[in-house]
Design a protein around this motif. Structure first.
Motif, mmCIF file in Angstrom:
data_model
loop_
_atom_site.group_PDB
_atom_site.id
_atom_site.type_symbol
_atom_site.label_atom_id
_atom_site.label_comp_id
_atom_site.label_asym_id
_atom_site.label_seq_id
_atom_site.Cartn_x
_atom_site.Cartn_y
_atom_site.Cartn_z
ATOM 1 N N TYR A 136 0.837 -1.198 0.000
ATOM 2 C CA TYR A 136 0.000 0.000 0.000
ATOM 3 C C TYR A 136 0.874 1.250 0.000
ATOM 4 O O TYR A 136 1.895 1.321 0.704
ATOM 5 C CB TYR A 136 -0.915 0.034 1.230
ATOM 6 N N THR A 137 0.446 2.245 -0.790
ATOM 7 C CA THR A 137 1.080 3.564 -0.795
ATOM 8 C C THR A 137 -0.005 4.612 -0.616
ATOM 9 O O THR A 137 -1.020 4.584 -1.323
ATOM 10 C CB THR A 137 1.838 3.816 -2.110
ATOM 11 N N THR A 138 0.218 5.524 0.322
ATOM 12 C CA THR A 138 -0.809 6.503 0.663
ATOM 13 C C THR A 138 -0.279 7.925 0.497
ATOM 14 O O THR A 138 0.836 8.235 0.937
ATOM 15 C CB THR A 138 -1.293 6.322 2.117
ATOM 16 N N HIS A 139 -1.070 8.767 -0.145
ATOM 17 C CA HIS A 139 -0.783 10.197 -0.253
ATOM 18 C C HIS A 139 -1.978 10.977 0.281
ATOM 19 O O HIS A 139 -3.131 10.514 0.198
ATOM 20 C CB HIS A 139 -0.497 10.605 -1.698
ATOM 21 N N ILE A 140 -1.693 12.163 0.792
ATOM 22 C CA ILE A 140 -2.738 13.018 1.376
ATOM 23 C C ILE A 140 -2.753 14.362 0.650
ATOM 24 O O ILE A 140 -1.715 14.945 0.365
ATOM 25 C CB ILE A 140 -2.495 13.253 2.883
ATOM 26 N N SER A 141 -3.951 14.852 0.366
ATOM 27 C CA SER A 141 -4.127 16.234 -0.103
ATOM 28 C C SER A 141 -5.195 16.889 0.756
ATOM 29 O O SER A 141 -6.093 16.215 1.270
ATOM 30 C CB SER A 141 -4.524 16.277 -1.588
ATOM 31 N N TYR A 142 -5.073 18.204 0.910
ATOM 32 C CA TYR A 142 -6.025 18.946 1.762
ATOM 33 C C TYR A 142 -6.339 20.261 1.053
ATOM 34 O O TYR A 142 -5.506 21.162 0.993
ATOM 35 C CB TYR A 142 -5.405 19.196 3.131
ATOM 36 N N LEU A 143 -7.534 20.351 0.516
ATOM 37 C CA LEU A 143 -7.954 21.513 -0.273
ATOM 38 C C LEU A 143 -8.975 22.339 0.498
ATOM 39 O O LEU A 143 -9.924 21.785 1.073
ATOM 40 C CB LEU A 143 -8.569 21.039 -1.597
ATOM 41 N N GLU A 144 -8.775 23.650 0.499
ATOM 42 C CA GLU A 144 -9.752 24.569 1.090
ATOM 43 C C GLU A 144 -10.357 25.428 -0.010
ATOM 44 O O GLU A 144 -9.638 25.953 -0.872
ATOM 45 C CB GLU A 144 -9.102 25.469 2.138
ATOM 46 N N ILE A 145 -11.677 25.567 0.001
ATOM 47 C CA ILE A 145 -12.378 26.430 -0.945
ATOM 48 C C ILE A 145 -12.995 27.574 -0.143
ATOM 49 O O ILE A 145 -13.955 27.381 0.606
ATOM 50 C CB ILE A 145 -13.467 25.661 -1.718
ATOM 51 N N TYR A 146 -12.411 28.759 -0.309
ATOM 52 C CA TYR A 146 -12.840 29.938 0.443
ATOM 53 C C TYR A 146 -13.230 31.038 -0.544
ATOM 54 O O TYR A 146 -12.417 31.453 -1.372
ATOM 55 C CB TYR A 146 -11.711 30.422 1.362
ATOM 56 N N ASN A 147 -14.468 31.466 -0.493
ATOM 57 C CA ASN A 147 -14.989 32.493 -1.410
ATOM 58 C C ASN A 147 -14.719 32.114 -2.870
ATOM 59 O O ASN A 147 -14.252 32.923 -3.671
ATOM 60 C CB ASN A 147 -14.387 33.864 -1.096
ATOM 61 N N GLU A 148 -15.007 30.855 -3.199
ATOM 62 C CA GLU A 148 -14.888 30.342 -4.563
ATOM 63 C C GLU A 148 -13.436 30.266 -5.051
ATOM 64 O O GLU A 148 -13.192 30.118 -6.245
ATOM 65 C CB GLU A 148 -15.715 31.190 -5.553
ATOM 66 N N THR A 149 -12.471 30.364 -4.139
ATOM 67 C CA THR A 149 -11.057 30.228 -4.497
ATOM 68 C C THR A 149 -10.456 29.061 -3.733
ATOM 69 O O THR A 149 -10.674 28.925 -2.528
ATOM 70 C CB THR A 149 -10.281 31.519 -4.166
ATOM 71 N N GLY A 150 -9.701 28.205 -4.445
ATOM 72 C CA GLY A 150 -9.101 27.053 -3.804
ATOM 73 C C GLY A 150 -7.708 27.349 -3.273
ATOM 74 O O GLY A 150 -6.940 28.099 -3.878
ATOM 75 N N TYR A 151 -7.366 26.746 -2.130
ATOM 76 C CA TYR A 151 -6.041 26.911 -1.524
ATOM 77 C C TYR A 151 -5.517 25.547 -1.081
ATOM 78 O O TYR A 151 -6.281 24.703 -0.606
ATOM 79 C CB TYR A 151 -6.093 27.852 -0.310
ATOM 80 N N ASP A 152 -4.206 25.359 -1.239
ATOM 81 C CA ASP A 152 -3.552 24.133 -0.799
ATOM 82 C C ASP A 152 -3.128 24.297 0.659
ATOM 83 O O ASP A 152 -2.213 25.058 0.970
ATOM 84 C CB ASP A 152 -2.347 23.845 -1.691
#
Length: 408
Positions: A136-152
Protein backbone atom coordinates in the motif's frame (compact mmCIF):
# COMPACT_ATOMS: atom_id res chain seq x y z
CA UNK A 1 -20.19 -2.08 -3.98
CA UNK A 2 -20.03 -0.91 -7.57
CA UNK A 3 -22.41 2.01 -7.48
CA UNK A 4 -24.95 3.24 -4.97
CA UNK A 5 -27.14 6.24 -4.37
CA UNK A 6 -26.34 8.95 -1.85
CA UNK A 7 -27.02 7.85 1.71
CA UNK A 8 -28.10 10.52 4.19
CA UNK A 9 -27.68 10.26 7.94
CA UNK A 10 -28.82 12.74 10.59
CA UNK A 11 -27.07 13.52 13.86
CA UNK A 12 -28.67 15.61 16.62
CA UNK A 13 -26.17 17.88 18.38
CA UNK A 14 -26.28 17.74 22.19
CA UNK A 15 -27.56 20.94 23.81
CA UNK A 16 -27.22 22.34 27.31
CA UNK A 17 -30.62 24.04 27.28
CA UNK A 18 -34.01 22.50 26.43
CA UNK A 19 -34.79 22.73 22.72
CA UNK A 20 -37.86 22.45 20.54
CA UNK A 21 -39.79 19.20 20.81
CA UNK A 22 -38.57 16.47 18.47
CA UNK A 23 -38.96 12.70 18.04
CA UNK A 24 -36.37 10.24 16.74
CA UNK A 25 -37.04 6.90 15.11
CA UNK A 26 -33.56 5.41 14.99
CA UNK A 27 -34.03 2.09 13.23
CA UNK A 28 -30.86 0.78 11.62
CA UNK A 29 -32.57 0.12 8.28
CA UNK A 30 -34.15 3.57 8.06
CA UNK A 31 -34.96 6.29 10.57
CA UNK A 32 -36.94 9.48 10.78
CA UNK A 33 -36.68 12.78 12.61
CA UNK A 34 -39.80 14.78 13.45
CA UNK A 35 -39.90 18.37 14.74
CA UNK A 36 -42.78 20.17 16.41
CA UNK A 37 -42.71 23.96 15.99
CA UNK A 38 -45.70 25.55 17.81
CA UNK A 39 -47.59 28.31 16.07
CA UNK A 40 -46.85 31.86 17.15
CA UNK A 41 -49.94 33.28 18.88
CA UNK A 42 -48.90 36.75 17.75
CA UNK A 43 -49.86 35.77 14.19
CA UNK A 44 -53.54 35.83 15.11
CA UNK A 45 -56.38 33.36 15.63
CA UNK A 46 -56.50 32.21 12.00
CA UNK A 47 -53.10 30.64 11.53
CA UNK A 48 -52.58 27.73 9.14
CA UNK A 49 -48.85 27.56 9.66
CA UNK A 50 -47.47 24.05 9.67
CA UNK A 51 -46.42 22.66 13.06
CA UNK A 52 -45.03 19.19 12.29
CA UNK A 53 -41.99 18.53 10.09
CA UNK A 54 -40.89 14.94 9.45
CA UNK A 55 -37.76 13.87 7.54
CA UNK A 56 -36.58 10.38 6.63
CA UNK A 57 -32.94 9.25 6.66
CA UNK A 58 -30.94 6.06 6.35
CA UNK A 59 -30.43 6.36 10.09
CA UNK A 60 -30.80 9.01 12.81
CA UNK A 61 -28.31 9.43 15.67
CA UNK A 62 -29.71 11.12 18.77
CA UNK A 63 -27.78 13.35 21.19
CA UNK A 64 -26.35 10.35 23.08
CA UNK A 65 -24.52 8.96 20.01
CA UNK A 66 -20.73 9.04 20.35
CA UNK A 67 -17.95 9.37 17.79
CA UNK A 68 -17.28 5.64 17.67
CA UNK A 69 -20.90 4.89 16.69
CA UNK A 70 -20.75 7.48 13.91
CA UNK A 71 -17.55 6.00 12.49
CA UNK A 72 -18.76 2.38 12.63
CA UNK A 73 -22.09 3.14 10.95
CA UNK A 74 -21.03 5.73 8.35
CA UNK A 75 -17.29 5.92 7.67
CA UNK A 76 -16.12 2.35 8.17
CA UNK A 77 -18.20 0.84 5.30
CA UNK A 78 -16.93 3.56 2.95
CA UNK A 79 -13.31 2.95 4.05
CA UNK A 80 -13.74 -0.78 3.37
CA UNK A 81 -14.96 -0.02 -0.16
CA UNK A 82 -11.94 2.25 -0.73
CA UNK A 83 -9.68 -0.65 0.26
CA UNK A 84 -11.52 -2.73 -2.35
CA UNK A 85 -10.67 -0.16 -5.04
CA UNK A 86 -13.76 2.07 -5.12
CA UNK A 87 -13.82 5.84 -4.62
CA UNK A 88 -15.83 7.21 -1.71
CA UNK A 89 -16.97 10.56 -0.31
CA UNK A 90 -18.40 11.63 3.03
CA UNK A 91 -19.90 15.11 3.49
CA UNK A 92 -20.66 16.85 6.78
CA UNK A 93 -23.55 19.17 5.88
CA UNK A 94 -25.58 21.50 8.08
CA UNK A 95 -26.14 24.92 9.58
CA UNK A 96 -23.24 26.81 11.10
CA UNK A 97 -22.62 25.68 14.67
CA UNK A 98 -24.33 22.29 14.17
CA UNK A 99 -21.17 20.25 14.87
CA UNK A 100 -19.91 19.35 11.38
CA UNK A 101 -16.22 19.96 12.15
CA UNK A 102 -16.52 18.01 15.39
CA UNK A 103 -17.98 15.05 13.50
CA UNK A 104 -15.39 15.13 10.70
CA UNK A 105 -12.23 16.17 12.57
CA UNK A 106 -13.17 15.74 16.23
CA UNK A 107 -12.51 17.58 19.48
CA UNK A 108 -9.22 18.28 21.23
CA UNK A 109 -10.24 17.63 24.84
CA UNK A 110 -10.54 13.84 24.92
CA UNK A 111 -9.09 11.00 22.87
CA UNK A 112 -12.59 9.56 22.50
CA UNK A 113 -13.65 12.75 20.70
CA UNK A 114 -11.64 11.85 17.59
CA UNK A 115 -13.69 12.41 14.46
CA UNK A 116 -14.15 10.55 11.20
CA UNK A 117 -10.82 11.59 9.63
CA UNK A 118 -8.45 10.42 12.42
CA UNK A 119 -10.49 7.26 13.01
CA UNK A 120 -10.46 6.44 9.29
CA UNK A 121 -6.69 6.94 9.12
CA UNK A 122 -6.24 4.67 12.11
CA UNK A 123 -8.47 2.00 10.57
CA UNK A 124 -6.65 2.10 7.21
CA UNK A 125 -3.13 1.90 8.65
CA UNK A 126 -4.14 -0.94 10.97
CA UNK A 127 -5.43 -2.79 7.91
CA UNK A 128 -2.14 -2.11 6.07
CA UNK A 129 -0.10 -3.62 8.91
CA UNK A 130 -2.26 -6.77 9.01
CA UNK A 131 -2.42 -7.40 5.25
CA UNK A 132 0.98 -8.80 4.23
CA UNK A 133 -0.22 -9.87 0.77
CA UNK A 134 -0.56 -6.29 -0.52
CA UNK A 135 1.73 -3.28 -0.88
CA UNK A 136 0.00 0.00 0.00
CA UNK A 137 1.08 3.56 -0.80
CA UNK A 138 -0.81 6.50 0.66
CA UNK A 139 -0.78 10.20 -0.25
CA UNK A 140 -2.74 13.02 1.38
CA UNK A 141 -4.13 16.23 -0.10
CA UNK A 142 -6.03 18.95 1.76
CA UNK A 143 -7.95 21.51 -0.27
CA UNK A 144 -9.75 24.57 1.09
CA UNK A 145 -12.38 26.43 -0.94
CA UNK A 146 -12.84 29.94 0.44
CA UNK A 147 -14.99 32.49 -1.41
CA UNK A 148 -14.89 30.34 -4.56
CA UNK A 149 -11.06 30.23 -4.50
CA UNK A 150 -9.10 27.05 -3.80
CA UNK A 151 -6.04 26.91 -1.52
CA UNK A 152 -3.55 24.13 -0.80
CA UNK A 153 -3.48 23.68 2.98
CA UNK A 154 -0.50 21.32 2.79
CA UNK A 155 1.89 23.63 0.98
CA UNK A 156 5.47 22.46 1.73
CA UNK A 157 6.46 26.14 2.18
CA UNK A 158 3.90 26.43 4.98
CA UNK A 159 5.33 29.50 6.69
CA UNK A 160 2.25 31.46 5.56
CA UNK A 161 0.81 33.96 8.00
CA UNK A 162 -2.40 34.49 6.01
CA UNK A 163 -4.62 32.31 3.90
CA UNK A 164 -3.82 34.42 0.82
CA UNK A 165 -0.15 33.43 1.20
CA UNK A 166 -0.98 29.80 0.38
CA UNK A 167 -0.84 28.57 -3.22
CA UNK A 168 -4.09 29.03 -5.13
CA UNK A 169 -5.56 25.88 -6.62
CA UNK A 170 -7.17 26.18 -10.04
CA UNK A 171 -9.32 23.78 -12.03
CA UNK A 172 -7.87 22.69 -15.37
CA UNK A 173 -9.44 20.58 -18.11
CA UNK A 174 -7.33 18.41 -20.43
CA UNK A 175 -8.17 17.63 -24.09
CA UNK A 176 -10.07 14.51 -22.96
CA UNK A 177 -12.24 16.71 -20.69
CA UNK A 178 -10.76 15.24 -17.51
CA UNK A 179 -10.60 17.65 -14.57
CA UNK A 180 -7.28 18.34 -12.81
CA UNK A 181 -6.44 20.52 -9.80
CA UNK A 182 -3.37 22.61 -10.52
CA UNK A 183 -1.11 23.52 -7.55
CA UNK A 184 -2.71 20.96 -5.19
CA UNK A 185 0.15 19.04 -3.62
CA UNK A 186 0.13 15.34 -2.73
CA UNK A 187 2.04 14.50 0.44
CA UNK A 188 3.10 10.91 1.00
CA UNK A 189 2.37 9.49 4.45
CA UNK A 190 4.02 6.24 5.44
CA UNK A 191 2.37 5.99 8.85
CA UNK A 192 -0.70 7.06 10.79
CA UNK A 193 1.42 9.59 12.70
CA UNK A 194 2.57 11.30 9.48
CA UNK A 195 -1.00 11.44 8.17
CA UNK A 196 -2.25 13.00 11.41
CA UNK A 197 0.56 15.58 11.25
CA UNK A 198 -0.68 16.58 7.78
CA UNK A 199 -4.23 16.87 9.10
CA UNK A 200 -3.03 19.11 11.93
CA UNK A 201 -1.04 21.27 9.51
CA UNK A 202 -4.05 21.77 7.26
CA UNK A 203 -6.39 22.58 10.14
CA UNK A 204 -3.88 25.17 11.40
CA UNK A 205 -4.01 26.99 8.05
CA UNK A 206 -7.79 26.83 7.74
CA UNK A 207 -9.95 29.97 7.61
CA UNK A 208 -11.93 30.49 10.86
CA UNK A 209 -13.95 33.51 12.00
CA UNK A 210 -16.45 34.50 14.68
CA UNK A 211 -20.07 34.93 13.62
CA UNK A 212 -23.24 35.73 15.60
CA UNK A 213 -24.22 32.04 15.46
CA UNK A 214 -20.81 30.45 16.09
CA UNK A 215 -17.73 31.77 17.90
CA UNK A 216 -15.40 29.54 15.84
CA UNK A 217 -17.12 29.18 12.51
CA UNK A 218 -15.18 27.53 9.68
CA UNK A 219 -15.79 29.86 6.73
CA UNK A 220 -14.76 27.50 3.96
CA UNK A 221 -15.26 24.04 2.52
CA UNK A 222 -12.38 21.67 3.22
CA UNK A 223 -11.68 18.43 1.37
CA UNK A 224 -9.28 15.98 3.03
CA UNK A 225 -8.47 13.32 0.44
CA UNK A 226 -6.70 10.00 1.01
CA UNK A 227 -5.16 8.75 -2.24
CA UNK A 228 -4.59 4.99 -1.98
CA UNK A 229 -2.51 2.78 -4.31
CA UNK A 230 -2.35 -0.95 -3.74
CA UNK A 231 -0.97 -3.96 -5.56
CA UNK A 232 -0.43 -7.62 -4.82
CA UNK A 233 3.07 -8.94 -4.25
CA UNK A 234 4.57 -10.06 -7.54
CA UNK A 235 1.86 -8.36 -9.61
CA UNK A 236 2.28 -5.37 -11.91
CA UNK A 237 -1.36 -4.30 -11.66
CA UNK A 238 -1.89 -1.22 -9.48
CA UNK A 239 -5.28 -0.41 -8.00
CA UNK A 240 -6.02 3.24 -7.20
CA UNK A 241 -8.84 4.70 -5.14
CA UNK A 242 -9.68 7.90 -3.28
CA UNK A 243 -11.56 8.75 -0.13
CA UNK A 244 -12.80 12.35 0.13
CA UNK A 245 -13.73 13.49 3.65
CA UNK A 246 -15.43 16.87 3.32
CA UNK A 247 -16.18 19.40 6.03
CA UNK A 248 -18.56 21.87 4.42
CA UNK A 249 -18.91 25.44 5.65
CA UNK A 250 -22.10 26.04 7.60
CA UNK A 251 -25.12 27.66 6.03
CA UNK A 252 -26.90 30.57 7.75
CA UNK A 253 -29.74 32.96 7.16
CA UNK A 254 -28.02 36.31 6.74
CA UNK A 255 -31.33 38.12 7.15
CA UNK A 256 -31.64 36.83 10.72
CA UNK A 257 -27.99 36.96 11.78
CA UNK A 258 -27.53 40.56 10.63
CA UNK A 259 -23.92 40.04 9.55
CA UNK A 260 -22.14 42.49 7.25
CA UNK A 261 -18.82 43.20 5.55
CA UNK A 262 -16.48 40.25 4.98
CA UNK A 263 -18.64 37.82 6.98
CA UNK A 264 -21.61 38.65 4.74
CA UNK A 265 -19.54 38.10 1.60
CA UNK A 266 -18.41 34.72 2.92
CA UNK A 267 -21.98 33.74 3.79
CA UNK A 268 -23.16 34.55 0.25
CA UNK A 269 -20.50 32.33 -1.34
CA UNK A 270 -21.16 29.56 1.19
CA UNK A 271 -24.94 29.54 0.69
CA UNK A 272 -24.61 29.68 -3.11
CA UNK A 273 -22.18 26.75 -3.27
CA UNK A 274 -24.36 24.71 -0.89
CA UNK A 275 -27.34 25.45 -3.13
CA UNK A 276 -25.42 24.04 -6.11
CA UNK A 277 -24.46 20.98 -4.07
CA UNK A 278 -28.12 20.46 -3.14
CA UNK A 279 -29.08 20.56 -6.83
CA UNK A 280 -26.37 18.07 -7.68
CA UNK A 281 -27.61 15.78 -4.91
CA UNK A 282 -31.19 15.98 -6.18
CA UNK A 283 -30.05 14.99 -9.67
CA UNK A 284 -27.81 12.15 -8.49
CA UNK A 285 -29.12 8.78 -9.56
CA UNK A 286 -31.32 10.05 -12.37
CA UNK A 287 -30.68 8.44 -15.73
CA UNK A 288 -30.67 11.90 -17.24
CA UNK A 289 -29.90 14.79 -14.85
CA UNK A 290 -32.00 17.87 -15.33
CA UNK A 291 -29.31 20.33 -14.32
CA UNK A 292 -25.56 20.39 -13.88
CA UNK A 293 -24.85 23.36 -11.56
CA UNK A 294 -21.37 24.28 -12.71
CA UNK A 295 -20.04 27.66 -13.74
CA UNK A 296 -21.14 26.73 -17.26
CA UNK A 297 -24.11 24.39 -17.29
CA UNK A 298 -23.73 21.56 -19.80
CA UNK A 299 -27.27 20.63 -20.83
CA UNK A 300 -27.99 17.53 -22.84
CA UNK A 301 -30.43 17.77 -25.72
CA UNK A 302 -31.76 14.75 -27.61
CA UNK A 303 -33.67 16.59 -30.31
CA UNK A 304 -33.73 19.83 -32.28
CA UNK A 305 -36.82 20.92 -30.36
CA UNK A 306 -35.07 20.47 -26.99
CA UNK A 307 -32.02 22.38 -28.24
CA UNK A 308 -34.23 25.30 -29.33
CA UNK A 309 -35.96 25.22 -25.93
CA UNK A 310 -32.55 25.60 -24.25
CA UNK A 311 -31.72 28.50 -26.56
CA UNK A 312 -35.02 30.18 -25.67
CA UNK A 313 -34.41 29.60 -21.95
CA UNK A 314 -30.98 31.22 -22.18
CA UNK A 315 -32.27 34.20 -24.14
CA UNK A 316 -35.03 34.70 -21.56
CA UNK A 317 -32.47 35.02 -18.77
CA UNK A 318 -30.11 37.29 -20.71
CA UNK A 319 -29.21 40.77 -19.49
CA UNK A 320 -31.05 43.42 -21.54
CA UNK A 321 -31.35 47.14 -20.87
CA UNK A 322 -32.48 50.33 -22.63
CA UNK A 323 -29.77 52.72 -23.76
CA UNK A 324 -29.89 56.00 -25.75
CA UNK A 325 -28.73 54.09 -28.83
CA UNK A 326 -30.88 50.94 -28.47
CA UNK A 327 -34.18 50.31 -26.69
CA UNK A 328 -33.31 46.64 -26.19
CA UNK A 329 -29.53 46.50 -25.87
CA UNK A 330 -27.91 43.22 -24.82
CA UNK A 331 -25.48 44.19 -22.08
CA UNK A 332 -23.29 41.09 -22.10
CA UNK A 333 -21.35 38.67 -24.26
CA UNK A 334 -23.15 35.36 -24.75
CA UNK A 335 -21.52 32.13 -25.86
CA UNK A 336 -23.91 29.42 -27.09
CA UNK A 337 -21.83 26.25 -27.30
CA UNK A 338 -22.81 22.98 -28.94
CA UNK A 339 -20.84 20.08 -27.43
CA UNK A 340 -20.85 17.14 -29.83
CA UNK A 341 -19.80 13.56 -29.07
CA UNK A 342 -19.73 10.93 -31.80
CA UNK A 343 -18.44 7.41 -32.24
CA UNK A 344 -18.73 4.65 -34.80
CA UNK A 345 -20.92 1.65 -34.07
CA UNK A 346 -18.85 -1.09 -32.43
CA UNK A 347 -15.96 1.26 -31.70
CA UNK A 348 -14.82 2.46 -28.28
CA UNK A 349 -13.19 5.64 -29.60
CA UNK A 350 -15.20 8.79 -28.89
CA UNK A 351 -14.67 11.95 -30.93
CA UNK A 352 -15.47 15.26 -29.21
CA UNK A 353 -15.86 18.69 -30.74
CA UNK A 354 -17.35 22.07 -29.87
CA UNK A 355 -19.00 24.83 -31.85
CA UNK A 356 -19.02 28.26 -30.15
CA UNK A 357 -21.61 30.74 -31.46
CA UNK A 358 -20.87 34.10 -29.88
CA UNK A 359 -23.10 37.18 -29.69
CA UNK A 360 -20.86 39.99 -28.45
CA UNK A 361 -22.30 42.98 -26.63
CA UNK A 362 -22.34 46.14 -28.70
CA UNK A 363 -19.67 48.81 -28.25
CA UNK A 364 -20.63 52.45 -27.82
CA UNK A 365 -18.97 55.81 -27.24
CA UNK A 366 -20.03 56.74 -23.75
CA UNK A 367 -18.87 60.31 -24.27
CA UNK A 368 -21.53 60.83 -26.95
CA UNK A 369 -24.37 58.79 -25.45
CA UNK A 370 -24.15 60.48 -22.05
CA UNK A 371 -25.06 57.33 -20.10
CA UNK A 372 -24.38 57.02 -16.39
CA UNK A 373 -24.76 54.73 -13.39
CA UNK A 374 -25.10 51.00 -14.06
CA UNK A 375 -25.31 51.46 -17.85
CA UNK A 376 -21.99 53.37 -17.80
CA UNK A 377 -20.32 50.63 -15.74
CA UNK A 378 -21.55 47.99 -18.18
CA UNK A 379 -20.33 50.01 -21.17
CA UNK A 380 -16.84 50.30 -19.67
CA UNK A 381 -16.56 46.52 -19.18
CA UNK A 382 -17.96 45.85 -22.67
CA UNK A 383 -15.58 48.23 -24.42
CA UNK A 384 -12.59 46.97 -22.43
CA UNK A 385 -13.27 43.30 -23.25
CA UNK A 386 -13.79 44.12 -26.95
CA UNK A 387 -10.47 45.97 -26.93
CA UNK A 388 -8.73 42.87 -25.51
CA UNK A 389 -10.36 40.69 -28.16
CA UNK A 390 -9.16 43.05 -30.90
CA UNK A 391 -5.60 42.88 -29.55
CA UNK A 392 -5.66 39.08 -29.54
CA UNK A 393 -6.89 38.88 -33.13
CA UNK A 394 -4.34 41.45 -34.33
CA UNK A 395 -1.53 39.58 -32.57
CA UNK A 396 -2.62 36.39 -34.37
CA UNK A 397 -2.32 34.36 -31.16
CA UNK A 398 -5.09 31.98 -32.20
CA UNK A 399 -2.88 29.67 -34.28
CA UNK A 400 -4.79 26.81 -35.80
CA UNK A 401 -8.23 28.32 -35.15
CA UNK A 402 -10.47 29.42 -37.99
CA UNK A 403 -12.17 32.82 -37.66
CA UNK A 404 -15.43 33.64 -39.33
CA UNK A 405 -16.22 37.35 -39.44
CA UNK A 406 -19.91 38.14 -39.90
CA UNK A 407 -21.06 41.73 -40.32
CA UNK A 408 -24.69 42.72 -40.09
Amino acid sequence: MVKQTIQIFARVKPTKKPTAEYFVDSEEQGGSLEFVVPRDLADGVINNKRENYKFRFQRVFDQTANQEEIFEAIAKPVAENVLAGYNGTIFAYGQTGSGKTFTITGGAEHYSDRGIIPRTLSYLYQHFSKDSSMIYTTHISYLEIYNETGYDLLNPQHEACHLEDLPKVTIMEDPDQNIHLKNLSLQQSASEEEALDLLFLGDTNRMIAETPMNQASTRSHCIFTIHLCSKELGSAMVRRSKLHLVDLAGSERVGKTGVGGQILTEAKYINLSLHYLEQEGDDHGRSRPEHSPQNLSLQQSASEEEALDLLFLGDTNRMIAETPMNQASTRSHCIFTIHLCSKELGSAMVRRSKLHLVDLAGSERVGKTGVGGQILTEAKYINLSLHYLEQLICADEFDGLKFTHSCF
